[in-house]
Enzyme design. Structure first.
Site, PDB file in Angstrom:
ATOM      1  N   ASP A 352     -14.621  13.181  -2.582  1.00  0.00           N
ATOM      2  CA  ASP A 352     -13.764  12.463  -1.803  1.00  0.00           C
ATOM      3  C   ASP A 352     -12.446  13.076  -2.371  1.00  0.00           C
ATOM      4  OD1 ASP A 352     -14.156  10.909  -4.115  1.00  0.00           O
ATOM      5  OD2 ASP A 352     -12.532   9.719  -3.595  1.00  0.00           O
ATOM      6  N   GLU A 353     -11.249  13.308  -1.514  1.00  0.00           N
ATOM      7  CA  GLU A 353     -10.051  13.390  -2.032  1.00  0.00           C
ATOM      8  C   GLU A 353      -9.838  14.931  -2.779  1.00  0.00           C
ATOM      9  OE1 GLU A 353      -8.180   8.994  -2.173  1.00  0.00           O
ATOM     10  OE2 GLU A 353      -8.970   9.801  -3.847  1.00  0.00           O
ATOM     11  N   TYR A 446     -11.811  -2.930   0.667  1.00  0.00           N
ATOM     12  CA  TYR A 446     -11.267  -2.547  -0.311  1.00  0.00           C
ATOM     13  C   TYR A 446     -10.932  -3.866  -1.079  1.00  0.00           C
ATOM     14  CZ  TYR A 446     -11.832   2.463  -0.794  1.00  0.00           C
ATOM     15  OH  TYR A 446     -12.421   3.739  -0.536  1.00  0.00           O
ATOM     16  N   TRP A 485     -11.799  -0.929  -6.541  1.00  0.00           N
ATOM     17  CA  TRP A 485     -11.122   0.054  -7.840  1.00  0.00           C
ATOM     18  C   TRP A 485     -10.189  -0.562  -8.669  1.00  0.00           C
ATOM     19  CZ3 TRP A 485     -13.439   4.425  -7.034  1.00  0.00           C
ATOM     20  CH2 TRP A 485     -14.123   4.865  -5.591  1.00  0.00           C
ATOM     21  N   GLU A 487      -7.397   0.427 -10.735  1.00  0.00           N
ATOM     22  CA  GLU A 487      -6.197   0.876 -10.924  1.00  0.00           C
ATOM     23  C   GLU A 487      -5.318  -0.394 -11.552  1.00  0.00           C
ATOM     24  OE1 GLU A 487      -7.335   4.138  -8.171  1.00  0.00           O
ATOM     25  OE2 GLU A 487      -7.683   2.256  -8.532  1.00  0.00           O
TER      26      GLU A 487
END
Length: 768
Positions: A352-353, A446, A485, A487
Site C-alpha cells: 500500500d501507499e 479502522y 493503526w 500512531e
C-alpha cells in the site's frame, strides 16, 4: 462465504422451552452471548459444574488441547481442575467429535440438568463451542485469583451454531507503537472469546521493525528503535489531560546518551505467541510491508532503494527498488524466516501507499521497463508483487495485499484486503476478477479512528458484501476485519479503549450475520462485567442527549441519565478536568448564565470516560431574513484542490457550481481532494432552539444565522459534532464549508428540536 451446520439425525429434542429465532426475538433473549448463536432453544433447569464433574474426551483424545482450555476456566471458578473420564452417567461434560457437523467451525451444544454435550467435527468448532460455555459461566472464571465458587451454574439450553463468514479478523499495528507479549496474548484471548479466527500483525513499517530476522540483524538492532517522532509528540501533548496517551515507559531505553523508543520480538518469542493463538484456533497473519513503508529497513541496508537511502516525500517514504535482484534476494530471505515462524497459509505483503515516482529515474528500472513492456510505476509495483506471489506459492503460501495492488494488475489467485473507502469499486473489481476479498474499509473498520456515539452502530450495521456483486461474485467476499493503526495509540489501555466495544459489534456481524441491534446492546450491557474481570479498559457507553454546544434564551437544564447503574458523573465549572473529588451530578442542573461544564463519567473499578466539554451560551433568537423570490436548494461551490482547513477554501472562481437539494457530497465532486462551500437559507418552520449534527470526513464548519453552530474542522475520520442555535421562524442564512483530504467523502447534516431524535433536514427548508 456462508457456512452451515447439518445433522443426519435429530439431535435437539424440544421437551421444554421455545425456539428463539434471531430476527425479532430480542425480548426473549436472556443469554448474554456475543456473537449470538444462529439457533437457540431455551429449556428448563440448569447444569451445575462442581468438583465432581467429569470431562469426557472423544476416543483418541483428539480434543485434549481444547479440553485444557475448558478445564482452565473451570479451575479459575472452582479452585480445582476437573478429572477426565469416560462420559458414562451424569454430571459430565462430554466433548464429541461428530463429522455430520459440516461447518468447520460449527458446533452443537446441549446443556441439560444432567450433562453437557458439545459436538463438533473439528478442534476449531470445539473451541468456538467452549467459548460459548465460557460466556455462560460466571465472570469469575476469568480470574485465576478470583473468588472460588462451590458450583458454576449454566442454564439449560440447546444451541446449533456456525459462522457466516470464514474470515473474521482483527489487526494490530505493533510498528508505530510497540506492544508487549502479554498484551498480544490478552488480545488473542479476547478474540477467542468473541469467536474471531484471525489476528493480522503489522510487524514492520517506517517507524520500526519488530520481528527478528537472523540473516539481517540490523533490522532489529537498529531498526527497532527510534528517537521520539512527531506521532509521539502528539501523544505526549494529549497525555497532559489523559494518562492513557503517555508513552509507555516499558518500551523506552537509553543508548549512547540518547533516549530511544521501540522493541522487537525474537523469533522464539513470536513462536510462543503463535502457539498460544493456535491453541485457540486463531491464525496469526504476519505483515512485512513491501515495497513501501520500508524506511526502517532501508536506513540500515541502503542498497535496498534505487538511490541508496530513504526519505519522506510529499506523502510517503522512498520504497525499496523493484528493479534490482538484490532487492528480491533480501525480500525472499526475510520471508523464508517469516515462513519458519508463522505456519499460516496466508502471508500479508502490504503493497500500500507506494511512492514509486523515483523509480523511473533509476537506470535499472529503465532497463527493466523496456524489457518487460512496463510503462508506469503502478505496473512496476505489480511486477514486484506478482513475482513475490510466485515465491510465496512455491513455498506453499498465499499472498495477501492491500487493495492498492490492484492498480497495476494482479493475478486472480492473490487475496485482496480492501481498505480505501474512497475507492468503492475496488472490492467489486477484485471479486469480479476472481480474487478473494477481505473487507477492511476505513469507515467504519479502522478502529484507530476516534469513536463517537455512532461508532458501535456503524460497525454493527456494516454489510461486508458490496451491492454491485451478484450472488456468485459475492462468494469471493470471504469476510472482514477491523484494523488498529497505532500512531495515536501509545499504551495498552488506549488500545483497549479504541477497540472495545466496537470489536463485539463486528463479532456479531461476521459470525451471526443478522441484525438485532437492540438485542445486541442489551447483551453488551451484560458483557461489561466480564470485560471488567478481564481487565479490559473499554470505552464506556456514551452519555445520551448531551450536546457539545448549547444555547438558551432564559435558562437551560443539564439532565443526564447514566447508561450504566454503577456509573457516577462528576463535573467542574472552573475549567479543570474532573476527578474523583469533583462534584457529583446527582440530578438536573439548571443553567442560567453562559458557562462551560467539564464532565467525566467514572466507574468503581477506575474506568472513566473522556472529558465531555459542554458549553452553554445565552443567546437571543435570531431574526429571519426578508427575501423574496427564493429558489429551491442550496448553492454548492466546488473547489478541486487540497485544503488543510476550511478557512483556506477560496471565495472566488470555483471549479464548479451546483444547486443541491440535500447536504451531501455531490457526485460531481470527483477529485481525490477538494473543498465545498454551501450557501443559502434554511426556511425554519417554527421558532425555537435547534440542534444540528454535522458528520464530516474530513472537516466542516457550520454557520447558521451568521452564528457558529458546529466546528468540526480539520483532517480526520468521520466524526459527528453538534451545536445549537436559537432561531425565529423564517429564512435563516446557512453557510457550510467542507474539506475532503482524500479518503472518506462523508458529509451528513441532521437536526432536532426540543429533544427529538435527529433527522434529515427536509429539502423544502433549503433555499437560495
Amino acid at each position: 462465504m456462508i457456512n452451515t451446520v447439518k445433522k443426519t439425525a435429530t439431535v435437539i429434542l424440544l421437551t421444554a422451552g421455545m425456539v428463539l429465532p434471531w430476527r425479532g426475538q430480542a425480548q426473549n433473549q436472556s443469554l448474554p452471548l456475543i456473537p449470538y448463536p444462529q439457533k437457540v432453544t431455551m429449556a428448563s433447569g440448569s447444569f451445575n459444574i462442581n468438583r465432581q464433574t467429569v470431562i469426557a474426551l472423544p476416543s483418541g483424545q483428539q480434543s485434549h488441547q481444547e479440553a485444557t482450555l475448558l478445564n482452565n476456566m473451570v479451575a479459575n471458578g472452582l479452585g480445582t481442575y476437573l478429572k477426565y473420564g469416560t462420559g458414562a452417567g451424569t454430571n459430565v461434560i462430554k466433548l464429541v467429535t461428530d463429522a455430520s457437523v459440516t461447518a468447520n467451525e460449527g458446533y452443537i451444544l446441549s446443556i441439560t440438568p444432567k450433562k453437557i454435550i458439545l459436538s463438533a467435527k473439528s478442534g476449531a468448532g470445539m473451541v468456538r463451542g467452549i467459548e460459548t460455555i465460557r460466556q455462560l459461566m460466571p465472570d469469575n472464571v476469568e480470574l485465576a485469583n478470583g473468588t472460588k465458587l462451590k458450583q458454576l451454574v449454566l442454564p439449560s439450553v440447546n444451541i446449533e451454531d456456525y459462522s457466516t463468514y470464514t474470515w473474521r479478523g482483527m489487526h494490530l499495528d505493533v510498528s508505530r507503537h510497540f506492544f508487549s507479549i502479554a498484551y498480544i496474548k490478552k488480545y488473542i484471548d479476547l478474540l477467542a472469546l468473541y469467536k474471531f479466527n484471525t489476528l493480522h500483525l503489522h510487524l514492520t513499517d517506517d517507524q520500526g521493525w519488530r520481528i527478528e530476522i537472523k540473516k539481517y540483524p540490523k533490522l532489529t538492532e537498529q531498526g527497532a528503535w527510534r528517537t521520539f517522532n512527531n506521532q509521539d509528540s502528539v501523544c505526549m501533548e494529549k497525555a497532559k489531560t489523559n494518562p492513557d496517551f503517555a508513552i509507555d515507559p516499558k518500551h523506552i531505553i537509553t543508548r549512547n546518551g540518547k533516549t530511544l523508543y521501540g522493541g522487537f520480538y525474537t523469533q522464539q518469542q513470536m513462536k510462543g505467541i503463535v502457539a498460544y493463538a493456535a491453541q485457540r484456533h486463531i491464525d496469526i497473519i504476519p505483515e512485512v510491508d513491501m515495497p513501501g513503508h520500508m524506511m526502517a529497513a532501508i536506513n540500515n541496508y541502503p542498497y535496498l532503494s534505487c538511490d541508496g537511502g530513504s526519505k519522506w516525500g510529499e506523502v510517503f517514504t522512498t520504497p525499496i527498488c523493484p528493479c534490482n535482484e538484490s532487492t528480491f534476494t533480501f525480500a525472499e530471505n526475510v520471508y523464508k524466516e517469516i515462513f519458519e515462524i508463522f505456519p499460516s497459509k496466508y502471508i500479508h505483503i502490504g503493497g500500500d501507499e507506494v511512492d514509486g515516482s523515483g523509480w523511473a529515474k533509476s537506470g535499472a528500472c529503465k532497463a527493466l521497463m523496456v524489457k518487460e513492456g512496463i510503462t508506469t510505476a503502478a505496473q512496476l509495483q505489480s511486477y514486484f508483487i506478482n513475482r513475490m506471489e510466485k515465491f510465496f506459492n512455491k513455498n506453499g503460501r498465499k499472498l495477501i495485499g492491500w487493495d492498492d495492488v490492484l492498480e497495476g494488475g494482479i493475478s486472480p489467485t492473490a487475496i485482496v484486503m480492501y481498505w480505501r473507502s474512497w475507492k468503492p469499486n475496488a472490492p467489486v473489481t477484485a471479486a469480479k476478477n476472481g480474487n478473494k476479498v477481505i473487507m477492511t474499509p476505513g469507515s467504519p473498520l479502522y478502529f484507530d479512528n476516534e469513536p463517537d456515539k455512532n461508532s458501535v452502530y456503524n460497525v454493527y450495521h456494516f454489510n461486508p458484501v458490496p451491492e454491485k456483486l451478484n450472488a456468485t461474485e459475492a462468494k469471493n467476499i470471504i469476510g472482514a476485519q477491523a484494523n488498529v493503526w497505532t500512531e495515536r495509540i501509545p499504551t495498552e489501555n488506549r488500545g483497549d479503549y479504541m477497540i472495545f466495544p466496537r470489536l463485539t459489534a463486528l463479532a456479531e456481524v461476521l459470525w451471526t450475520g443478522k441484525n438485532d441491534y437492540q438485542g445486541y446492546l442489551a447483551r453488551l450491557q451484560q458483557n461489561y462485567p466480564r470485560l471488567d474481570a478481564l481487565n479490559v479498559h473499554y470505552r464506556l457507553p456514551d452519555l445520551q442527549n448531551v450536546a457539545q454546544n448549547n444555547v438558551f434564551t432564559n435558562q437551560a437544564t443539564l439532565n443526564i441519565t447514566a447508561p450504566l447503574p454503577q456509573m457516577v458523573m462528576r463535573y467542574t465549572t472552573d475549567g479543570s478536568v474532573p476527578n474523583l473529588k469533583s462534584t457529583v451530578l446527582s440530578g438536573p442542573l439548571k443553567i442560567t448564565q453562559s458557562a462551560t461544564i467539564k464532565l467525566t463519567a467514572f466507574m468503581p473499578n477506575g474506568l472513566h470516560s473522556d472529558v465531555y466539554n459542554i458549553n452553554y451560551k445565552q443567546q437571543n433568537l435570531a431574526e429571519p431574513i426578508i427575501k423574496a423570490n427564493t429558489q429551491p436548494g442550496l448553492t454548492c461551490d466546488y473547489y478541486g484542490a487540497f485544503y488543510k482547513k476550511t478557512a483556506l477554501i477560496p471565495t472566488e472562481k470555483p471549479t464548479g457550481q451546483y444547486i443541491v437539494n440535500t447536504v451531501v457530497v455531490p457526485a460531481e465532486a470527483a477529485a481525490p481532494q477538494f473543498g465545498l462551500r454551501y450557501t443559502g437559507y434554511l426556511d425554519i418552520p417554527e421558532t425555537g432552539i435547534y440542534t444540528f449534527y454535522l458528520t464530516c470526513d474530513d472537516g466542516g464548519i457550520l454557520n447558521i444565522a451568521n452564528r457558529l453552530v458546529v466546528d468540526n474542522d480539520g483532517l480526520h475520520s468521520a466524526i459527528e459534532k453538534d451545536g445549537q442555535v436559537a432561531l425565529q421562524q423564517g429564512l435563516q442564512p446557512i453557510a457550510l464549508n467542507f474539506i475532503e483530504g482524500g479518503g472518506g467523502y462523508t458529509l451528513k447534516l441532521k437536526y432536532s428540536k426540543n429533544g427529538s431524535a435527529p433527522q434529515d433536514i427536509p429539502a423544502a427548508w433549503l433555499k437560495h
